[in-house]
Design a protein around this motif. Structure first.
Motif, mmCIF file in Angstrom:
data_model
loop_
_atom_site.group_PDB
_atom_site.id
_atom_site.type_symbol
_atom_site.label_atom_id
_atom_site.label_comp_id
_atom_site.label_asym_id
_atom_site.label_seq_id
_atom_site.Cartn_x
_atom_site.Cartn_y
_atom_site.Cartn_z
ATOM 1 N N LEU A 86 1.727 11.407 -7.651
ATOM 2 C CA LEU A 86 1.082 11.691 -6.366
ATOM 3 C C LEU A 86 0.598 10.433 -5.645
ATOM 4 O O LEU A 86 0.051 10.520 -4.552
ATOM 5 C CB LEU A 86 -0.099 12.640 -6.590
ATOM 6 N N GLY A 87 0.803 9.275 -6.263
ATOM 7 C CA GLY A 87 0.418 8.011 -5.634
ATOM 8 C C GLY A 87 -1.073 7.743 -5.612
ATOM 9 O O GLY A 87 -1.552 6.924 -4.822
ATOM 10 N N LEU A 88 -1.821 8.386 -6.513
ATOM 11 C CA LEU A 88 -3.279 8.200 -6.521
ATOM 12 C C LEU A 88 -3.683 6.835 -7.057
ATOM 13 O O LEU A 88 -4.814 6.396 -6.845
ATOM 14 C CB LEU A 88 -3.944 9.304 -7.361
ATOM 15 N N ASN A 89 -2.777 6.179 -7.767
ATOM 16 C CA ASN A 89 -3.090 4.868 -8.338
ATOM 17 C C ASN A 89 -2.822 3.718 -7.365
ATOM 18 O O ASN A 89 -3.093 2.563 -7.681
ATOM 19 C CB ASN A 89 -2.265 4.635 -9.609
ATOM 20 N N ILE A 90 -2.292 4.036 -6.182
ATOM 21 C CA ILE A 90 -1.959 2.998 -5.202
ATOM 22 C C ILE A 90 -3.129 2.778 -4.250
ATOM 23 O O ILE A 90 -3.596 3.708 -3.596
ATOM 24 C CB ILE A 90 -0.705 3.369 -4.388
ATOM 25 N N GLN A 91 -3.599 1.545 -4.190
ATOM 26 C CA GLN A 91 -4.668 1.161 -3.278
ATOM 27 C C GLN A 91 -4.136 0.134 -2.278
ATOM 28 O O GLN A 91 -3.203 -0.620 -2.578
ATOM 29 C CB GLN A 91 -5.853 0.552 -4.059
ATOM 30 N N ALA A 92 -4.716 0.109 -1.107
ATOM 31 C CA ALA A 92 -4.271 -0.831 -0.064
ATOM 32 C C ALA A 92 -4.529 -2.274 -0.502
ATOM 33 O O ALA A 92 -5.545 -2.572 -1.120
ATOM 34 C CB ALA A 92 -5.004 -0.546 1.243
ATOM 35 N N GLY A 93 -3.582 -3.132 -0.179
ATOM 36 C CA GLY A 93 -3.763 -4.561 -0.431
ATOM 37 C C GLY A 93 -3.429 -5.017 -1.831
ATOM 38 O O GLY A 93 -3.721 -6.166 -2.193
ATOM 39 N N GLN A 94 -2.796 -4.161 -2.645
ATOM 40 C CA GLN A 94 -2.402 -4.586 -3.982
ATOM 41 C C GLN A 94 -1.222 -5.544 -3.894
ATOM 42 O O GLN A 94 -0.276 -5.322 -3.152
ATOM 43 C CB GLN A 94 -2.034 -3.368 -4.847
ATOM 44 N N GLU A 95 -1.266 -6.607 -4.668
ATOM 45 C CA GLU A 95 -0.207 -7.614 -4.617
ATOM 46 C C GLU A 95 0.959 -7.201 -5.494
ATOM 47 O O GLU A 95 0.786 -6.770 -6.631
ATOM 48 C CB GLU A 95 -0.747 -8.970 -5.069
ATOM 49 N N ALA A 96 2.171 -7.331 -4.951
ATOM 50 C CA ALA A 96 3.376 -6.945 -5.685
ATOM 51 C C ALA A 96 4.453 -8.003 -5.515
ATOM 52 O O ALA A 96 4.548 -8.660 -4.470
ATOM 53 C CB ALA A 96 3.901 -5.603 -5.181
ATOM 54 N N GLY B 28 0.852 -1.188 0.000
ATOM 55 C CA GLY B 28 0.000 0.000 0.000
ATOM 56 C C GLY B 28 0.882 1.230 0.000
ATOM 57 O O GLY B 28 2.073 1.162 -0.310
ATOM 58 N N LYS B 29 0.323 2.353 0.368
ATOM 59 C CA LYS B 29 1.077 3.607 0.346
ATOM 60 C C LYS B 29 2.243 3.607 1.329
ATOM 61 O O LYS B 29 3.202 4.360 1.153
ATOM 62 C CB LYS B 29 0.134 4.780 0.633
#
Length: 213
Positions: free
Chosen positions: A126-136, A36-37
């Motif tokens: 600005l990190g607007l495309n980052i959502q919590a819990g995205q797998e990386a 996440g962020k």
């Protein structure tokens, strides 16, 4: 026969190297985790403050330069105003995670594809495309100061983030591939102020941002 085998092996090795993005070429894959962020801080941090940059845009043999102001208006919404040093407004955009409001945009920047690029670039910065819990997929890079690289493949973003393990700052972002590849680099200038460079490989478009405060 031996020469043929060596040639085939060399071609196979070159093909494998060319398929591996340079951002992870000297890195080792270590794990897959939800991010996440807190793992992927924004390259441009304008939360709760007004940011000022000298901005340059080079597009189709045209050069624009001036002052960019970025300010958070609501949680997750940012106003970006770009004007020449003589005060003429070039664009005034309000960008959210799922929204773009064009308050003003001058020619030749006032085109749907260009506005879409600005929206995507600022959303990534600005990190607007980052959502919590995205797998990386996570890579460690011992030959690059122990930097950490995160590979994401989600609807909002397909690409890589490289973060400094020492400072926690975002150093590089790559999205897309081939002619659609976009690279973002952040580094300090001679006075230690943030400098950002954005390059769109398939377009004659590059953007420079030099922080003023």
């Amino acid at each position: 026969m031996m020469k043929s085998l060596l040639s085939v092996s060399l071609l196979f090795l070159l093909a494998c190297c060319s398929c591996t993005p340079s951002i992870v070429r000297k890195c080792a894959k270590v794990e897959t985790q939800a991010v996440g962020k807190e793992h992927l801080p924004p390259m441009m941090d304008a939360s709760g403050r007004l940011c000022k940059f000298n901005m340059t845009i080079d597009f189709m043999r045209k050069h624009f330069s001036g002052l960019l102001l970025v300010k958070e208006t609501e949680t997750g919404t940012y106003r970006t105003l770009f004007s020449t040093h003589f005060g003429m407004s070039l664009f005034d955009l309000e960008i959210g995670a799922d929204s773009l409001i064009v308050h003003h945009c001058s020619e030749p920047l006032n085109k749907k594809k260009i506005l879409s690029l600005f929206d995507r670039d600022f959303s990534i910065l600005l990190g607007l495309n980052i959502q919590a819990g995205q797998e990386a997929t996570v890579y460690k890079c011992p030959e690059q100061g122990d930097d950490v690289v995160y590979k994401l493949s989600v609807p909002q973003f397909k690409g890589y983030y490289r973060k400094s393990n020492d400072t926690g700052r975002m150093l590089e972002i790559r999205s897309g591939s081939g002619l659609r590849k976009t690279t973002f680099h952040s580094f300090p200038d001679s006075l230690g102020k943030q400098t950002i460079r954005i390059r769109h490989s398939g377009l004659k478009l590059s953007i420079g941002l030099d922080m003023l405060q």
